[in-house]
Design a protein around this motif. Structure first.
Motif, PDB file in Angstrom:
ATOM      1  N   THR A 169       7.628  12.824   9.023  1.00 38.10           N
ATOM      2  CA  THR A 169       7.192  12.874   7.413  1.00 38.10           C
ATOM      3  C   THR A 169       6.319  13.718   7.329  1.00 38.10           C
ATOM      4  O   THR A 169       5.782  14.495   8.090  1.00 38.10           O
ATOM      5  CB  THR A 169       6.800  11.523   7.311  1.00 38.10           C
ATOM      6  N   PRO A 170       6.126  14.265   5.952  1.00 43.19           N
ATOM      7  CA  PRO A 170       4.838  15.122   5.745  1.00 43.19           C
ATOM      8  C   PRO A 170       3.722  14.633   6.274  1.00 43.19           C
ATOM      9  O   PRO A 170       3.351  13.243   6.187  1.00 43.19           O
ATOM     10  CB  PRO A 170       4.845  14.819   4.138  1.00 43.19           C
ATOM     11  N   ARG A 171       2.833  15.461   6.618  1.00 44.25           N
ATOM     12  CA  ARG A 171       1.587  15.034   7.128  1.00 44.25           C
ATOM     13  C   ARG A 171       0.708  14.352   6.303  1.00 44.25           C
ATOM     14  O   ARG A 171       0.669  14.548   4.943  1.00 44.25           O
ATOM     15  CB  ARG A 171       0.864  16.201   7.689  1.00 44.25           C
ATOM     16  N   GLY A 172      -0.086  13.294   6.422  1.00 44.73           N
ATOM     17  CA  GLY A 172      -0.760  12.410   5.843  1.00 44.73           C
ATOM     18  C   GLY A 172      -0.201  11.239   5.378  1.00 44.73           C
ATOM     19  O   GLY A 172      -0.916  10.238   4.701  1.00 44.73           O
ATOM     20  N   ALA A 212       0.986  -1.167   0.154  1.00 45.31           N
ATOM     21  CA  ALA A 212      -0.062  -0.094  -0.035  1.00 45.31           C
ATOM     22  C   ALA A 212       0.782   1.329   0.011  1.00 45.31           C
ATOM     23  O   ALA A 212       2.036   1.284   0.173  1.00 45.31           O
ATOM     24  CB  ALA A 212      -0.808  -0.165   1.339  1.00 45.31           C
ATOM     25  N   ALA A 213       0.343   2.385  -0.462  1.00 45.81           N
ATOM     26  CA  ALA A 213       1.036   3.648  -0.312  1.00 45.81           C
ATOM     27  C   ALA A 213       1.433   4.122   0.982  1.00 45.81           C
ATOM     28  O   ALA A 213       0.584   4.708   1.807  1.00 45.81           O
ATOM     29  CB  ALA A 213       0.240   4.709  -1.193  1.00 45.81           C
ATOM     30  N   ALA A 214       2.688   4.034   1.565  1.00 45.10           N
ATOM     31  CA  ALA A 214       2.926   4.130   3.057  1.00 45.10           C
ATOM     32  C   ALA A 214       4.545   3.918   2.911  1.00 45.10           C
ATOM     33  O   ALA A 214       5.193   3.592   1.984  1.00 45.10           O
ATOM     34  CB  ALA A 214       2.056   3.459   3.735  1.00 45.10           C
ATOM     35  N   LEU A 215       4.952   4.307   4.056  1.00 44.38           N
ATOM     36  CA  LEU A 215       6.295   3.969   4.597  1.00 44.38           C
ATOM     37  C   LEU A 215       6.177   2.495   5.303  1.00 44.38           C
ATOM     38  O   LEU A 215       5.163   2.500   6.252  1.00 44.38           O
ATOM     39  CB  LEU A 215       7.048   4.878   5.398  1.00 44.38           C
ATOM     40  N   PHE A 216       7.088   1.723   5.109  1.00 39.84           N
ATOM     41  CA  PHE A 216       6.924   0.532   5.666  1.00 39.84           C
ATOM     42  C   PHE A 216       8.055   0.305   6.899  1.00 39.84           C
ATOM     43  O   PHE A 216       9.281   0.633   6.450  1.00 39.84           O
ATOM     44  CB  PHE A 216       6.872  -0.914   4.918  1.00 39.84           C
TER      45      PHE A 216
END
Length: 234
Positions: free
Chosen positions: A199-202, A12-16
């Motif tokens: 990280t950037p918010r969101g 998914a679109a995220a940091l892991f």
């Protein structure tokens, strides 16, 4: 350290963020306190590692080695043909890297270091010269500044379409120590990690907890802790 080249990764679109399995006790007790900022625009990590090394071996240590894993991606792999390269890089080859910006004692005293620029470990190892040898059962605390550049590619070290995945070793880390020498081709010795990521918010960092957010802030800070892990991947 051997070069590794990876294929596609899904998610998914995220940091892991996750930790490798705990390991048995080793000759060195290594602890990382990492404070890093992630830029989704430049695809970089800028930060500082406060590194504590306790020498439980029977050898006096005169220098500390640091592995610089992202520099494996500084240049194209000549063993890959065009089809293989296009399967890894969605547009074209672009380099990943890690640069040491500062290396100093915790109290601010600068330390000399050298990065290997030739041979089988070119650009992936740095040797930090200690101000005095570290005898058995003594500790030293180093502050290491670094910048990691993340390439646009598929796999365990890269970013594409809002997904960023980083192999363990995205920061400078201490390689294994065996028999009084640095065992740079082994997994790193088990370590304690405390990672603070802004990280950037969101954005979401899976496996980490978000600190309370100021409604006016444009960033979010995430915390990850692990007690005895070989690496932490982001």
């Amino acid at each position: 350290m051997k070069r590794s080249w990876w294929g596609r990764a899904a998610g998914a679109a995220a940091l892991f963020l996750w930790a490798a399995s705990p390991l048995l006790a080793a000759p060195l007790d290594v602890r990382y306190e990492i404070d890093v900022a992630f830029s989704a625009t430049s695809h970089t990590l800028d930060g500082v590692v406060l590194l504590t090394v306790t020498n439980h071996s029977d050898t006096t240590i005169g220098d500390v080695m640091l592995s610089l894993y992202p520099n494996l991606y500084r240049e194209p792999n000549p063993a890959l043909d065009r089809t293989q390269s296009e399967a890894i890089y969605p547009r074209k080859f672009n380099p990943g890297s890690i640069t040491l910006t500062t290396v100093e004692m915790e109290d601010g005293g600068a330390l000399q270091f050298v990065v290997d620029d030739a041979g089988p470990h070119a650009y992936t190892l740095a040797r930090v010269f200690l101000p005095k040898p570290l005898p058995p059962e003594r500790s030293i605390r180093l502050r290491v500044g670094f910048t990691t550049v993340i390439p646009e590619k598929f796999g365990v070290f890269g970013h594409f379409h809002g997904i960023t995945v980083l192999q363990g070793g995205w920061h400078p880390y201490v390689p294994a120590f065996r028999g009084g020498v640095w065992a740079v081709d082994m997994l790193p010795d088990p370590a304690q990690f405390r990672v603070r990521i802004t990280t950037p918010r969101g954005m979401t960092v899976a496996g980490a907890e978000a600190e309370p957010v100021d409604p006016a802030s444009e960033t979010t800070t995430w915390i990850h802790r692990s007690e005895r892990s070989a690496t932490v991947a982001l």
